[in-house]
Design an enzyme around this catalytic site. Structure first.
Site, PDB file in Angstrom:
ATOM      1  N   ARG A 209       0.855  -1.181   0.000  1.00  0.00           N
ATOM      2  CA  ARG A 209       0.000   0.000   0.000  1.00  0.00           C
ATOM      3  C   ARG A 209       0.892   1.233   0.000  1.00  0.00           C
ATOM      4  NH1 ARG A 209      -1.662  -3.720   3.785  1.00  0.00           N
ATOM      5  NH2 ARG A 209      -3.761  -4.596   3.536  1.00  0.00           N
ATOM      6  N   LYS A 242       5.020  15.304   9.930  1.00  0.00           N
ATOM      7  CA  LYS A 242       5.442  14.813  11.246  1.00  0.00           C
ATOM      8  C   LYS A 242       6.132  13.465  11.152  1.00  0.00           C
ATOM      9  CE  LYS A 242       2.168  17.319  14.164  1.00  0.00           C
ATOM     10  NZ  LYS A 242       1.125  17.219  15.206  1.00  0.00           N
ATOM     11  N   HIS A 326      -3.872   2.515  -5.297  1.00  0.00           N
ATOM     12  CA  HIS A 326      -4.215   1.103  -5.080  1.00  0.00           C
ATOM     13  C   HIS A 326      -4.190   0.291  -6.369  1.00  0.00           C
ATOM     14  CE1 HIS A 326      -4.945  -0.233  -1.084  1.00  0.00           C
ATOM     15  NE2 HIS A 326      -5.878  -1.099  -1.427  1.00  0.00           N
ATOM     16  N   ARG A 329      -1.067  -1.861  -6.754  1.00  0.00           N
ATOM     17  CA  ARG A 329      -1.124  -3.047  -5.883  1.00  0.00           C
ATOM     18  C   ARG A 329      -1.958  -4.138  -6.549  1.00  0.00           C
ATOM     19  NH1 ARG A 329      -1.004  -4.480  -0.433  1.00  0.00           N
ATOM     20  NH2 ARG A 329      -2.907  -5.311   0.510  1.00  0.00           N
ATOM     21  N   HIS A 352      -2.384  -9.738   2.800  1.00  0.00           N
ATOM     22  CA  HIS A 352      -3.817  -9.962   2.964  1.00  0.00           C
ATOM     23  C   HIS A 352      -4.064 -11.317   3.605  1.00  0.00           C
ATOM     24  CE1 HIS A 352      -5.700  -7.019  -0.157  1.00  0.00           C
ATOM     25  NE2 HIS A 352      -5.772  -6.545   1.060  1.00  0.00           N
ATOM     26  N   TYR A 362      -7.932 -12.382  -8.846  1.00  0.00           N
ATOM     27  CA  TYR A 362      -7.319 -13.701  -9.066  1.00  0.00           C
ATOM     28  C   TYR A 362      -8.275 -14.600  -9.846  1.00  0.00           C
ATOM     29  CZ  TYR A 362      -4.831 -18.053  -8.106  1.00  0.00           C
ATOM     30  OH  TYR A 362      -4.151 -19.228  -8.243  1.00  0.00           O
TER      31      TYR A 362
END
Length: 380
Positions: A209, A242, A326, A329, A352, A362
């Site tokens: 990610r 930060k 995404h 990925r 996952h 898939y």
């Protein structure tokens, strides 16, 4: 009931009640200006109401769903990360407007919840969020012994009928090889988006990610063993500048991933670019991360998404897909599935334990391969 006279001339009326949990006697009181018969009658009425309300608030069987929802949400926010709180807050707010919060928790059954799910005219994703909230709040109610079992677990969402449109939606969740190449070429074409291109290509090989990618530090990489330890994600809720690194999304997301030659090249090139920026730019802030802007701040997800969207618009033939971080990925999932990599191995790489999207892609790719086999057989 008994009365006490106060120094200021007023009268304090008392009444006892038994705490349903401790079975100990407690008392409530009310103060009035007079102690006459009429005041005694009024005081008794007020005391009875106060006892009723007090007992109601502590009696589990009289709790409303709204009370349980608020209790659960206060508790649940202590268990999840800031990013999860931010994404779920709007769903909780919407759900509060849709569900009857005045219902007694003891009166909610599976039929009522099923009727609610059947009649709600909202998107499938929103309905799934509603079901999740019902499951979790009533699980909490069971754990706190407000109720003995969770009726939401027996209610079901209707199964979705697969359509041609669904298959087309799945195809739009990942990039074909030529689409990936064209998009990367455009990102690499200018210095302004070169870093974006490197990050995009890395995710297309690694499957991480974007929050995980921008949280990678040099110490997370073992170039000799050719692995990267994905042990955190950047907490964007406190601001990218930060550089607060927090835990991964799930336990399965905490993983060690093998690095391909191209991934190693990208990481080393980014480190070199950052070293150059440190030596040539006054405003470079070194937070210790690799995938950063020219100023040293981790690349923001929104900025990344905007950059790839604009790069796509500049193509002669723009890709007709919703492009976000995404999609890279998901692209890895499709490429590995197409090359006969087992589903469990793919899910392990992308972190996952269970994912509908991974399974959909898939299944789609293996079905596509089956179709290719039939074409081959028919041609023989």
């Amino acid at each position: 009931m008994w009365i006490e006279s106060l120094p200021n001339g007023k009268y304090k009326f008392f009444e006892r009640y038994k705490d349903p949990y401790t079975e100990k006697w407690k008392r409530v009181s009310v103060t009035l200006d007079s102690g006459n018969a009429r005041s005694k009658k009024e005081a008794q009425k007020l005391l009875n109401e106060r006892i009723k309300e007090t007992v109601k608030n502590i009696q589990s069987t009289d709790a409303t769903y709204g009370q349980i929802l608020d209790e659960w949400w206060d508790f649940y926010q202590k268990e999840i990360k800031g990013s999860s709180i931010s994404s779920l807050s709007s769903s909780v707010k919407d759900f509060k407007n849709a569900f009857d919060l005045e219902l007694k928790i003891k009166n909610i059954d599976a039929k009522y919840i099923q009727k609610f799910l059947n009649e709600e005219d909202v998107s499938r994703s929103k309905l799934e969020r509603y079901k999740m909230i019902l499951n979790l709040t009533l699980d909490y109610a069971v754990n706190m012994e407000y109720i003995s079992d969770n009726p939401a677990r027996r209610a079901k969402l209707p199964k979705l009928v697969k359509t041609l449109e669904d298959l087309e939606k799945t195809e739009k969740k990942f990039l074909e090889s030529d689409e990936l190449s064209r998009l990367l070429d455009e990102l690499y074409r200018t210095d302004k988006t070169y870093r974006i291109g490197l990050l995009a290509e890395f995710m297309a090989y690694n499957g991480c990610r974007i929050g995980e990618a921008i949280a990678i530090k040099p110490e997370n990489i073992d170039f000799d063993k050719k692995v990267v330890h994905i042990h955190g994600t950047l907490d964007k809720t406190v601001g990218y500048a930060k550089g607060l690194k927090t835990t991964t999304k799930t336990v399965a997301s905490y993983r060690t991933v093998s690095l391909s030659k191209r991934e190693i090249e990208i990481l080393k090139e980014f480190i070199q670019i950052n070293d150059l920026s440190k030596n040539t730019r006054k405003e470079f802030t070194d937070l210790g991360f690799i995938f950063v802007t020219k100023n040293g701040v981790p690349i923001q997800n929104n900025s990344f998404n905007l950059a790839i969207k604009r790069a796509n618009e500049r193509l002669d033939e723009p890709i007709d897909k919703h492009l976000t971080s995404h999609i890279f990925r998901h692209t890895l999932v499709s490429r590995l599935a197409e090359n006969n990599v087992p589903l469990k191995a793919i899910m392990s790489r992308v972190g996952h334990s269970d994912s509908r999207t991974t399974n959909k892609i898939y299944t789609h790719m293996t079905k596509k391969m089956d179709d290719n086999i039939l074409d081959l057989l028919d041609s023989l």
